[in-house]
Structure formats: C-alpha cells, structure tokens
Design a protein around this motif. Structure first.
Motif, PDB file in Angstrom:
ATOM      1  N   LYS A 153       0.831  -1.189   0.000  1.00 25.21           N
ATOM      2  CA  LYS A 153       0.000   0.000   0.000  1.00 25.21           C
ATOM      3  C   LYS A 153       0.872   1.249   0.000  1.00 25.21           C
ATOM      4  CE  LYS A 153      -4.229   1.424   2.268  1.00 25.21           C
ATOM      5  NZ  LYS A 153      -5.106   1.139   3.414  1.00 25.21           N
ATOM      6  N   PHE A 154       1.854   1.209   0.858  1.00 20.87           N
ATOM      7  CA  PHE A 154       2.783   2.336   0.928  1.00 20.87           C
ATOM      8  C   PHE A 154       3.413   2.588  -0.429  1.00 20.87           C
ATOM      9  CE2 PHE A 154       7.369   3.184   1.124  1.00 20.87           C
ATOM     10  CZ  PHE A 154       7.331   4.474   1.556  1.00 20.87           C
ATOM     11  N   PHE A 155       3.922   1.534  -1.019  1.00 24.43           N
ATOM     12  CA  PHE A 155       4.684   1.722  -2.240  1.00 24.43           C
ATOM     13  C   PHE A 155       3.798   2.206  -3.378  1.00 24.43           C
ATOM     14  CE2 PHE A 155       7.182   0.656  -5.913  1.00 24.43           C
ATOM     15  CZ  PHE A 155       8.430   1.027  -5.496  1.00 24.43           C
ATOM     16  N   ASP A 226      -1.264   2.317   8.165  1.00 24.45           N
ATOM     17  CA  ASP A 226      -0.811   0.956   7.914  1.00 24.45           C
ATOM     18  C   ASP A 226       0.699   0.878   7.893  1.00 24.45           C
ATOM     19  OD1 ASP A 226      -3.234  -0.395   7.708  1.00 24.45           O
ATOM     20  OD2 ASP A 226      -3.582   0.512   5.742  1.00 24.45           O
ATOM     21  N   ALA A 227       1.285   1.763   7.094  1.00 21.69           N
ATOM     22  CA  ALA A 227       2.737   1.716   6.966  1.00 21.69           C
ATOM     23  C   ALA A 227       3.398   1.962   8.312  1.00 21.69           C
ATOM     24  CB  ALA A 227       3.207   2.750   5.954  1.00 21.69           C
ATOM     25  N   HIS A 228       2.906   2.949   9.053  1.00 26.49           N
ATOM     26  CA  HIS A 228       3.534   3.270  10.328  1.00 26.49           C
ATOM     27  C   HIS A 228       3.414   2.134  11.314  1.00 26.49           C
ATOM     28  CE1 HIS A 228       4.046   7.280   8.974  1.00 26.49           C
ATOM     29  NE2 HIS A 228       4.432   7.711  10.141  1.00 26.49           N
ATOM     30  N   SER A 229       2.211   1.553  11.394  1.00 26.88           N
ATOM     31  CA  SER A 229       2.059   0.584  12.465  1.00 26.88           C
ATOM     32  C   SER A 229       2.730  -0.730  12.122  1.00 26.88           C
ATOM     33  CB  SER A 229       0.581   0.385  12.787  1.00 26.88           C
ATOM     34  OG  SER A 229      -0.125   0.129  11.614  1.00 26.88           O
ATOM     35  N   ARG A 293      -0.798   3.028  15.711  1.00 23.52           N
ATOM     36  CA  ARG A 293      -1.764   3.685  14.832  1.00 23.52           C
ATOM     37  C   ARG A 293      -2.177   5.025  15.410  1.00 23.52           C
ATOM     38  NH1 ARG A 293      -3.815   0.127  10.893  1.00 23.52           N
ATOM     39  NH2 ARG A 293      -5.411   1.525  10.137  1.00 23.52           N
ATOM     40  N   LEU A 294      -2.309   5.065  16.734  1.00 26.21           N
ATOM     41  CA  LEU A 294      -2.680   6.323  17.367  1.00 26.21           C
ATOM     42  C   LEU A 294      -1.649   7.396  17.054  1.00 26.21           C
ATOM     43  CD1 LEU A 294      -3.937   6.581  21.024  1.00 26.21           C
ATOM     44  CD2 LEU A 294      -2.628   8.390  19.963  1.00 26.21           C
ATOM     45  N   VAL A 295      -0.379   7.026  17.273  1.00 30.36           N
ATOM     46  CA  VAL A 295       0.670   8.011  17.005  1.00 30.36           C
ATOM     47  C   VAL A 295       0.671   8.392  15.521  1.00 30.36           C
ATOM     48  CG1 VAL A 295       3.107   8.497  17.203  1.00 30.36           C
ATOM     49  CG2 VAL A 295       2.001   7.091  18.908  1.00 30.36           C
ATOM     50  N   ALA A 296       0.384   7.395  14.667  1.00 32.35           N
ATOM     51  CA  ALA A 296       0.347   7.696  13.230  1.00 32.35           C
ATOM     52  C   ALA A 296      -0.719   8.744  12.923  1.00 32.35           C
ATOM     53  CB  ALA A 296       0.063   6.420  12.450  1.00 32.35           C
ATOM     54  N   TYR A 297      -1.869   8.606  13.555  1.00 30.38           N
ATOM     55  CA  TYR A 297      -2.909   9.602  13.283  1.00 30.38           C
ATOM     56  C   TYR A 297      -2.558  10.970  13.865  1.00 30.38           C
ATOM     57  CZ  TYR A 297      -6.135   6.503  10.979  1.00 30.38           C
ATOM     58  OH  TYR A 297      -6.715   5.689  10.067  1.00 30.38           O
ATOM     59  N   THR A 298      -1.775  10.992  14.949  1.00 33.52           N
ATOM     60  CA  THR A 298      -1.339  12.309  15.417  1.00 33.52           C
ATOM     61  C   THR A 298      -0.500  12.990  14.351  1.00 33.52           C
ATOM     62  OG1 THR A 298       0.702  11.607  16.425  1.00 33.52           O
ATOM     63  CG2 THR A 298      -1.261  11.481  17.788  1.00 33.52           C
ATOM     64  N   SER A 299       0.221  12.171  13.571  1.00 34.48           N
ATOM     65  CA  SER A 299       1.005  12.775  12.481  1.00 34.48           C
ATOM     66  C   SER A 299       0.074  13.445  11.482  1.00 34.48           C
ATOM     67  CB  SER A 299       1.802  11.722  11.739  1.00 34.48           C
ATOM     68  OG  SER A 299       2.796  11.219  12.534  1.00 34.48           O
TER      69      SER A 299
END
Lengths: 506, 473
Positions: A153-155, A226-229, A293-299
C-alpha cells in the motif's frame, strides 16, 4: 556529501559490523553538517551556503546540481540526528540480516538527503524515488504481522503520486523549453517559467499530488497508519520524522515558488484540507486502540498544521511550518520509539492491554510524559512555538481557519492525554516484569528530550537559519503575484533579500 | 557488387558463414564445447566487424539493404544479446543430454534473420529476414523434444506465425499493387501524392496484423504466454529481445519512411492498439504465478509502450525507441538469464515458488533478479527508468498526452506484480537451493547488472551516441 553517503553504504553491505559502520557514517555526516552550520553561522543570507553543479545528462539539460540553504541545512541536521537515533534504537530489535537492514536505512537517508539538496527537478525526482524501494524492504521484511499488505500500500500510493509529479515535471520542462528555447531541469531557471494560468494549475496539481500524498493530507492519508504501524520502529521513526517532511519541503521549495498564482488560487482549498486533516486526524487518533496507529494519526493531525501554514503565505506561518517540521520529527519520532520499546517488552501494541506501567518503568514514563506534552503543544516545548507561530500566521490571512485549527489543538490535548492515561496511569492490567530503559535507549531518548526543550526555549536558532530561505520563497511569490509576465531577475531578488535581512538583524 | 558492398555486408556474412562451418564440423565429429566456443567467437567477430562498417555509414546497397547508424547500433545490440544468449544456452543445455550442437546452428540462422530485418528497407528483404527468423524460431521453441510444453508451444507458434506471415504478405501485395514499388522510401513518396486510398488502408491494416502478431500486441497476443512458457528459457529470452527488437526496428523504419504518423486513420488505430496492449498486458500479468507467463504479459505491455515512438514522428521518438529497446534487451536478458541459470534438467525454474526465499539462500542471484524487475518497472538507478523517461518525454514533445498518461497509469499497475516477484524472493522459505553457478554464468550476470546500472546512472554515454539519429535514411 550525498555521494559520500552512498559510497559508505556500498562498502558496508555485508559487513558484520554494519551497526557501528552505519552509526559512524551518520555521525560523520552529522558533524559535517554541524560544521557547515557554524562556519556559515554569521552570514546566512547568501543564496546558497554550498553549491555543487556538474553536467549529468547534457542531452536533456539535466545537471547534478546540489545546493544547500538555511532550510535544507536545518532539515539535514534533522535527518542525520534522526538517522543516528534510528540506528541506536534498532540495535536490539533487528536481529536478522542486520547488514541489509542498515543498507536500507542508509539508502533511505541518502535519498532523503538528496531530496533536500537537489536543485534540479530531475535529480529531485530521482532521489524522491530512491528512498521508496529501501523503505518498501524495511516494512516488508522487518515489519509486524500485516507487513506485506502495508508495504504494498505504501509503495503503490507513493509511487503513483510520484509518477504524477514526474509527468508534471516533464510538462514544466517542455513548457519552459517551448517558451524560452532552453530545455533544462534546473530549478532556478524553471522558477521563472512563463506559462498560462490553466497550464500552471494543471502542472501544480501534478506536484501537489505527490506532496499531499506524502504529507499526507486527509483524503490521501490511508497508507500512513498501515505503513507506520507495521514498520519496525526505525522504519516508523524515519517515515514519521523524515519522509513526511519531504512532502512539506516540496510544498515550500517547489509548489509555492514555481506556481505562485496557482498556489494562491488553491490556497482556500489547501487550508481547508489542512483544517480537515487537523480535526479528522485528532478524531481518529482518539479512537485508536493500537498505540502505533494512534501516534500515526497524530502525524496526520500535525501535518494538517503544515499544510495550513504553507497556504497562509506569510513569514510567521512559514516560520511555524519549518519549526513544526523539526519538532514534529522529534516528538512524534520519540513517541514511536516509546511504542516500539513497549512492544519489545510486552509484545503488544494494544492500549487496552497496557496500563499502570509507571510503576515498572518510571523513566520511560517520564520521558513519555514530556513528549506527550510536546505533542499537545505545552508551552516551553518546541511544538508550542511551532503551532503558535503557524496559527498566528494563519490568523492574519484567514481568521476562520485559524479558529477551526485552534479547536484542533484542544482535540490534540484529548488524544495526547489518552496515551498517558492508557499506557502509564490507571489500573495495572498485566503482570509483565519489565526493565526500564537501558543506557543505549536513554541516550537516544534523552538527546531528543534535550533538543525539544532547547527548541522550546530558544527557537531563535531555527528561525534565524530558516529566515533567508523563507523570505526568498515569499519574495518570489509576491513579485510574480503582481506582474503577470513573471520574468523576474533572480539576482535582483537576492539583493532585496539581503537588504531585508540586514534590516531584520538590526 | 563493389568492394564497399562486401565490406558493409561483412557482419551478415560472418553470421551466415557460421552455421555452415558448424554443420561441416559436426559431420566430422561432435564436440559440444568446441561448437560453443566457436559460436562465441563468431558472434564476437560479427560484433567487431561492425566497426569496419561504421565509418561508411549511411551506406545503401540498392535495393535491399541500408546501413545507417540506426541499423548499426541495433545490429550491435543484437550481436551482444546473441552472445549472452549463447552463453546462457550453453549453461542451460549442459543439463540436457542428446545432440545439442544443432541448437547453435539454428541460433545463428535466427540471428541472421534478425540482422537482415534491421538493415532491410525493401519488402523483399523485410520478408526474407522475417521468415528466416521465424522458421528458425519454430525449431528453437520446440528444441527440447521430450518436453510436452515445448512441442505444444512450437506447434502453436508455427500455426499462428504462419497466419501472421500470410496477412503480412497480403498487405505487402496490396500496397505494391497500388503504389507499384516495394521500396520503403518510394512508397512514402507515392503516398504523399496519392493520399491514403481504401486499398492502401487495407494494405496497411493487413501489415499491421502481421506485425502485431510478431510483436504480440493486443489483440494478436494470445500466443505469447504459451510460447514463453513452453520454450526453453534462453529461447524465450531470444524471442523477447532479439526477435521482437528486430521486428520493431523494421516497423519503425517502415512507418517513418512512409510518414505513417501523418495519416489520422493509422494514428488512431495504433493509439488504440498501444493503449489496449498496455492495459491488457499489465492487467493479465497481475494474477500470474508463473514467472515466464508473467514476463510474457509484461512484454506485451512494454511493446505497447514502445508503439508510442511510432506516432511521435520526430527524431526524439527514434532515439527513445532505440534507448528503450537497448535497455529492455539488457533487462529482459537478465530476467531470462536468471531463469536459465536456476533451471534444472527436467523443467525450467518458472514458477514464482521457485524463487521463494532466494534472497536468503543466494543473495547475488536475487539481487540480479530484483534489479532486472525494478528496471522493468522503471525505478530510478536502473536503465528502465531513463528509458521510460525518454519515452514519455518524446511522447509529450509530440503532444501525445493520452498515451503518456496511460503509460504512467500502467506503470503503477505493473508495480504490483513486479513487487510480487521481489516479495517472493524475500519471503523466508525452508527450501534448499543447491546451486553451483559456473564462472561464465556469473560473468554474464555481472555484465547485465553493470549494463542496467550503467545506463541508469550514466545514460549520457548512450544518449550522446544516439543523439545523432535525427532521421532514418
């Protein structure tokens, strides 16, 4: 210098001492950049601090043109700092194929370095792509359970948007060539490309596609959690702290100066997207049960501020953006590290299985508290300065959006406190026996704490370094805003900037 | 014939003489190694003899042949590719028993056909070259007679290619009937005066069917996956690189000589075929688990990309085509080289499963494969990226936005299955590889890797050479 990085990498691939070697390589880079910083500490108002230019593919007017100004200098400092930390924290996490792992890390970092330095659009795209493949490997090989899906997905997201930018770069190249007769990818020459407004809008959309997906702005953000977690800690760290910033950098460096009119007409949409990102990111962050995922959404939330600031077009907001780029890199990065370290100890990222950890690991809890506070924007820490500057800049150009964004700050407080509540306070949910931070982890996190506090108290260092570049961007924008022909003499600008900077110094 | 005529024909004559000499030696005594060494030597000699021809270009041997920079460069590429395929075939056939010497004879004949095609500018030489190439390919495809797939692929190829040839011949006949000439340039001249009459449209259409079959463009692509899968891996490599490259070269020459890009009807047809090929190839490749079939579909897409150059009508287009062809040849040879080297005696290493965990067992081969796949996908640092860049640039310069955008879209689609190949190699598996790759095998892979990276990082070497290809004369 980027060439040096690559040389190191190729040398170290199979080596068993890859950790030390990559650490050393990054450290040397870091020292070099610090050295450049201090050597130029007095006169930051030159066009470029360092410049390197040579022919690469003369057939198409492609040059190997690298240059550094205040903005890229700051970002490079961040890159190598985070790079060192990334190597430090993956010391224990990565046990398989360490050589290849570090090879990937260094390639990503050199790609990012290249992005921050290149002054030739072809080269820029080149580096932009170079950082993707190793990141794909990083997620796909060393990630968590669902890594294959996340890496795809990331790529595909980033590559697809990157190709649109590629098309836009080629379009710009041809438009410039048709109108002026010289076919070139050089940034400075393309800055003054005369073009019609419809064309300008179209080409800008190509660039925006790449940068907004990378940043990410809300409708295009779904790859990020997704990518972050799923990425290993070092991967999340680099993704959040550095890779997202390439999008922000692209907006500042390319979109605004090359397409000033189109950017101005896009501004309301851009700011609205920013605000949506702030609010939506905060809401989603609040409802996550997976710590990463939480931290990812803070981004997503924090990047909203960057988009908002970029389209506010004034100095205050831009200072805020630059500040935000740096402090977000550090504070969110640190939160990812903490999440990673908790995972190492508890083998879960589920918030509901945590709780009451303060008793076991007070040092980590304390550091966690600092970064949670930073991310909600407590005065005295760097993020406060960034958000304050951005908001006051935005306030000047749009009161409505500034107010909405301030609401986002409140939402930010809620989700940030939720991290502390769920992880460190409350009832103890588990019987884990855990070790507190080791010396290596303390060094990594401790240095980040120092930096974030320093930036909170003395933001002037960053502001002063970034100022000339920001003034330049804004000047280009304003100049061409008035005149429709957009034939501007670049040298003339610099003299204007010099005067302004010296005035500001006094 | 003058002395200069002979001089220019040296490369072709070298390639033509080789099979005769090999045949004669076989009647005396069979020695696999000697034949192999001799083949390598002859290909090398043919390649070097190009430098004798080079100072005399452009030189025309009326009415059949033309030696210009375009054909010389492609001849060079073909001989290099043949050289590499010879090495791969040697390694591949080493596992097989039986009589293997004749294989190289046919390889030479096929290469001769390709060389004629590249230098042809007349219907007669066009047809002769194409038939020499095709007929020897039928044999090569079915060479391993104890394998079922091989025979099936050979028969399929034979039937379909003959139909294609018939179409091509009929098309040529129609064009000859209405223009009265078989020379490309003269056809172009008579076209400009007469315009595109219905008879001519029919003729061009028929030729397009024929060429479409050979290049495996949609909707004439059905044979490709079966033949790719059934043929021995080095032969598949030959079809994918030399055969398709040569046919495309003559298609480009013909199309440019008759100024086909000026006629709307032709442009529309080719645009549709190109877009269809891109999408069909890439979409069908998405779910493939057989590596050779996957590469077959990917080649359909790549030929779709290459069709863009036909429509540009500029020197840029020709240069882009040459660059793309060269980098595609290197890359594809890399992929089939890896497959050949991994293949064992009963079957080819053609399932994606065969690559599973390769990276952890044999990182070097896995890296070569990753590089070739990334180059096919057009990722920077590889030749494929610069080639795609060149192609898109050429397309945009001629205002072919639809095609350029569809190329970009397809690149994204194709990423999915290219990444799948890479992912498979990086998945951990318990399978054991017992590979001992010979020195020459490694050498070939090293050459290919250097080629891919060299064109990807320092493309100016090749771009400077081809920048003179303004017109095909």
């Amino acid at each position: 210098m980027a060439g040096g990085v690559i040389a190191w990498i190729t040398g170290k691939r199979s080596s068993l001492f890859s950790r030390y070697i990559s650490l050393a390589a990054l450290f040397i880079d870091f020292i070099i950049v610090v050295f450049i910083y201090f050597r130029n500490g007095i006169n930051l108002d030159k066009t470029w601090l360092i410049e390197y230019n040579t022919n690469w593919i003369p057939r198409f007017g492609i040059n190997l043109h690298l240059a550094m100004d205040g903005l890229s200098l700051l970002l490079l400092l961040l890159t190598f700092f985070i790079g060192i930390i990334a190597v430090l924290i993956s010391w224990k996490e990565i046990q398989t194929n360490t050589g290849f792992f570090h090879f990937n890390i260094l390639w990503i970092l050199s790609g990012i370095t290249g992005v921050f330095l290149s002054m030739d659009l072809f080269l820029f795209y080149f580096f932009w792509e170079v950082m993707l493949i190793p990141m794909y490997f990083l997620i796909g090989i060393w990630g968590h359970e669902n890594r294959i899906y996340a890496s795809y997905k990331f790529f595909i997201f980033t590559q697809a948007s990157g190709l649109l930018m590629f098309l836009a770069i080629l379009g710009l190249y041809l438009v410039h060539g048709n109108n002026t007769g010289t076919y070139t990818f050089d940034y400075q020459q393309l800055l003054v490309t005369p073009m019609g407004s419809a064309m300008e809008m179209l080409l800008m959309c190509g660039f925006l596609a790449a940068f907004l997906v990378k940043l990410p702005v809300v409708p295009f953000h779904s790859w990020l959690p997704d990518a972050h977690s799923e990425a290993p800690t070092a991967g999340s760290l680099i993704l959040a702290s550095l890779m997202l910033k390439t999008g922000a950098y692209g907006l500042l460096r390319f979109v605004v100066p090359i397409f000033p009119n189109a950017a101005a007409s896009f501004a309301p949409v851009g700011m609205a997207l920013g605000v949506i990102g702030i609010l939506y990111g905060a809401k989603l962050a609040f409802s996550q049960t997976d710590l990463k995922r939480l931290v990812a959404y803070t981004s997503v939330n924090h990047m909203g501020f960057i988009v908002l600031g970029v389209f506010a077009f004034n100095e205050l907001a831009y200072q805020g953006v630059v500040m935000q780029i740096i402090v977000h890199g550090i504070s969110t990065g640190a939160l990812f590290i903490i999440a990673g370290q908790l995972y190492e100890r508890m083998h879960t990222r589920d918030l509901n299985k945590m709780g009451g950890l303060w008793e076991h690991i007070p040092v980590m809890g304390g550091i966690g508290l600092i970064f949670v506070m930073a991310s909600l924007g407590l005065p005295g820490l760097g993020n406060f300065i960034a958000e304050f500057l951005t908001l006051s800049g935005v306030f000047k150009s749009s009161i409505l959006f500034a107010c909405l964004a301030s609401v986002g700050l409140v939402a930010g407080t809620i989700y940030s406190l939720r991290i502390m509540q769920k992880v460190f306070y409350g009832r103890q949910n588990s019987e884990h026996k855990m070790k507190d931070l080791s010396i290596r982890e303390s060094i990594a996190l401790g240095s980040m704490v120092i930096v974030i506090i320093y930036l909170g108290i003395f933001p002037q260092a960053v502001i002063r370094t970034a100022k000339p570049s920001i003034m330049k961007i804004l000047n280009i924008k304003e100049q061409s805003f008035d005149s429709k022909t957009r034939k501007v003499d670049y040298e003339l600008f610099n003299s204007v900037i010099e005067k302004e900077v010296s005035k500001a110094e006094k | 014939m003058t002395r200069l005529d002979f001089l220019c024909l040296t490369p072709l004559m070298i390639v033509a003489s080789a099979p005769i000499i090999i045949m004669l030696t076989i009647t005396l005594s069979r020695n696999y190694k000697v034949v192999y060494g001799f083949s390598l030597f002859m290909f090398l000699a043919a390649f070097l003899s190009l430098f004798i021809v080079l100072p005399n270009t452009p030189y025309r041997i009326a009415p059949l042949f033309i030696f210009d920079n375009f054909s010389i460069l492609l001849l060079g590429a073909i001989y290099c590719a043949s050289f590499i395929i010879t090495v791969l075939s040697y390694i591949y056939l080493n596992h097989q028993g039986g009589e293997r010497e004749e294989y190289f004879i046919i390889l030479f004949v096929a290469t001769l056909g390709a060389s004629v095609l590249v230098t042809a500018n007349h219907f007669i030489s066009f047809f002769l070259g194409l038939e020499t190439l095709s007929i020897s390919l039928y044999v090569l495809v079915a060479y391993l007679k104890n394998r079922n797939y091989c025979i099936e692929a050979g028969v399929k190829f034979l039937v379909i290619a003959s139909v294609a040839t018939a179409f091509l011949l009929f098309g040529m006949g129609l064009i000859y009937a209405s223009t009265g000439t078989m020379d490309f340039k003269e056809i172009g001249v008579s076209l400009t005066s007469s315009g595109l009459t219905p008879l001519l449209v029919a003729g061009f259409g028929m030729m397009l069917v024929g060429i479409g079959f050979k290049l495996a463009l949609v909707p004439f692509h059905m044979w490709t996956p079966d033949v790719y899968q059934g043929a021995p891996a080095p032969v598949t490599g030959f079809i994918a690189t030399i055969s398709k490259g040569a046919v495309l070269a003559i298609a480009i020459r013909f199309f440019f000589d008759v100024h086909g890009y000026q006629y709307t009807a032709l442009v529309i047809i080719i645009t549709i075929i190109s877009v269809l090929s891109m999408f069909t190839g890439n979409l069908l490749a998405l779910k493939q688990t057989n590596l050779k079939r996957l590469l077959a579909y990917s080649s359909i897409a790549h030929l779709g990309y290459l069709l863009i150059t036909l429509l540009t009508g500029t020197s840029y287009g020709i240069q882009a085509a040459v660059f793309y062809l060269v980098s595609y040849m290197i890359t594809t040879l890399g992929a089939f080289g890896v497959i050949s080297i991994l293949s064992i005696c009963e079957r080819d290493a053609e399932d994606l499963e065969d690559l599973k965990g390769l990276f952890w067992k044999n990182p070097w081969i896995a890296i070569v494969m990753s590089l070739t796949v990334l180059s096919l996908a057009g990722i920077p640092l590889t030749a494929g990226f610069i080639a795609k860049f060149y192609l898109v640039l050429a397309g945009l310069k001629s205002g072919l936005w639809v095609l350029a955008i569809s190329l970009i879209l397809n690149t994204v689609i194709s990423l999915y299955y290219y990444l799948r190949v890479i992912k498979t190699m990086f998945t951990v598996s318990e399978k054991d590889y017992k590979l001992n790759i010979s020195f020459t095998g490694n050498l070939v892979l090293v050459i290919i890797v250097i080629g891919i990276l060299f064109l990807g990082i320092l493309p100016s070497f090749l771009t400077e050479i081809i920048s003179g290809f303004s017109t095909i004369n």
